[in-house]
Write an enzyme that holds these catalytic residues in place. Structure first.
Site, PDB file in Angstrom:
ATOM      1  N   PRO A  29       0.794  -1.245   0.109  1.00  9.54           N
ATOM      2  CA  PRO A  29      -0.003  -0.065   0.024  1.00  9.54           C
ATOM      3  C   PRO A  29       0.864   1.262  -0.062  1.00  9.54           C
ATOM      4  O   PRO A  29       2.077   1.476   0.496  1.00  9.54           O
ATOM      5  CB  PRO A  29      -0.857  -0.164   1.354  1.00  9.54           C
ATOM      6  N   GLU A  30       0.215   2.314  -0.768  1.00 12.22           N
ATOM      7  CA  GLU A  30       0.946   3.793  -0.602  1.00 12.22           C
ATOM      8  C   GLU A  30       0.249   4.585   0.238  1.00 12.22           C
ATOM      9  O   GLU A  30      -0.707   4.060   1.020  1.00 12.22           O
ATOM     10  CB  GLU A  30       0.942   4.068  -2.140  1.00 12.22           C
ATOM     11  N   ARG A  37       1.461 -12.062   2.174  1.00 10.33           N
ATOM     12  CA  ARG A  37       2.928 -12.549   2.010  1.00 10.33           C
ATOM     13  C   ARG A  37       3.731 -12.307   2.973  1.00 10.33           C
ATOM     14  O   ARG A  37       4.978 -12.905   2.761  1.00 10.33           O
ATOM     15  CB  ARG A  37       3.372 -11.881   0.662  1.00 10.33           C
TER      16      ARG A  37
END
Length: 274
Positions: free
Chosen positions: A2-3, A112
């Protein structure tokens, strides 16, 4: 990913629900996610403290606790913080750390398992280099058009590489850099020092616009991003170049191209961007 928009979307949701609540217990099922201490010490130090607030710098989240130590989180590629009123709402969702609170639970989810949680001082430098060395946040008053122009003039690196450098400007990554450069009409591989003052001002405006649009639409979900309530973002509907290689540009009809830049993929329109 995410940014900045995704991380801020998570922050604004969870802070309202965890602020002023006491951490009554912590369960860490994947100890390696705790990067600078043992899971046992992480649990011992934080249990019994109160979450006083949640802040964000760049792509980092800071859980401010009432004791001398707090929690710093980087979500990396697939991490998220979720809040649930009742246990089990997000069962089976790759949850690896559970903060039980006086009311509800705060969960760290990561498919992940590339994310990081650190035990850091509540005040002063954290000792985490990536956080302590961050540049100005991309939606803060400290990030200005003039400052961006000076930054670009200092180097001959590709302009996209400069914008991805979190020590220069914090919070933007592949998605929003590609989108901002498209709107500004600047090719990602252009040498930074060749960007004019007028172009830098247009780029600054474009960065601000794409980030705020991302916030307004709850972030961008390409694969795995979900907010603190488990919902996906909707900003992917607004992307003009990112992930659209091989499709016509929405402005000129030219095929969107995809190239590698320092190991990262970048998307651009060869006609609209010079």
């Amino acid at each position: 990913m995410p940014e900045l928009p995704e991380v801020e979307t998570i922050r604004s949701f969870i802070e309202k629900r965890v602020q002023h609540k006491v951490i009554t217990a912590i369960d860490v099922s994947l100890p390696r996610l705790i990067r600078n201490t043992t899971a046992e010490n992480f649990v011992s130090v934080l249990t019994g403290t109160t979450i006083e607030g949640v802040s964000r710098r760049g792509k980092y989240l800071f859980l401010h606790c009432s004791g001398p130590s707090s929690v710093l989180v980087h979500l990396r590629m697939t991490g998220s913080l979720l809040y649930e009123d009742q246990p089990g709402a997000f069962s089976g969702r790759a949850v690896h750390v559970v903060f039980s609170l006086t009311e509800g639970r705060l969960l760290y989810r990561d498919i992940r398992t590339l994310g990081c949680l650190w035990l850091v001082p509540s005040e002063g430098p954290t000792g985490i280099k990536g956080y302590d060395n961050l540049g100005p946040d991309a939606i803060s008053p400290a990030f200005t058009a003039e400052g961006l122009y000076r930054l670009l003039k200092e180097t001959s690196r590709p302009v996209k590489t400069v914008l991805l450098d979190q020590t220069k400007v914090a919070g933007i990554g592949n998605i929003y850099v590609d989108e901002a450069l498209f709107r500004a009409g600047i090719r990602p591989l252009r040498r930074a020092h060749r960007v004019t003052k007028k172009e830098a001002a247009k780029l600054h405006e474009a960065i601000t616009d794409v980030l705020h649009e991302g916030l307004e639409h709850g972030g961008t979900t390409i694969r795995n991003f979900i907010s603190g309530n488990g919902k996906e973002g909707q900003n992917q509907e607004n992307l003009r170049v990112y992930g659209r290689e091989g499709t016509p540009c929405t402005v000129c009809g030219t095929t969107i191209e995809y190239v590698k830049l320092n190991g990262r993929g970048t998307h651009y329109c060869p006609k609209c961007q010079k």
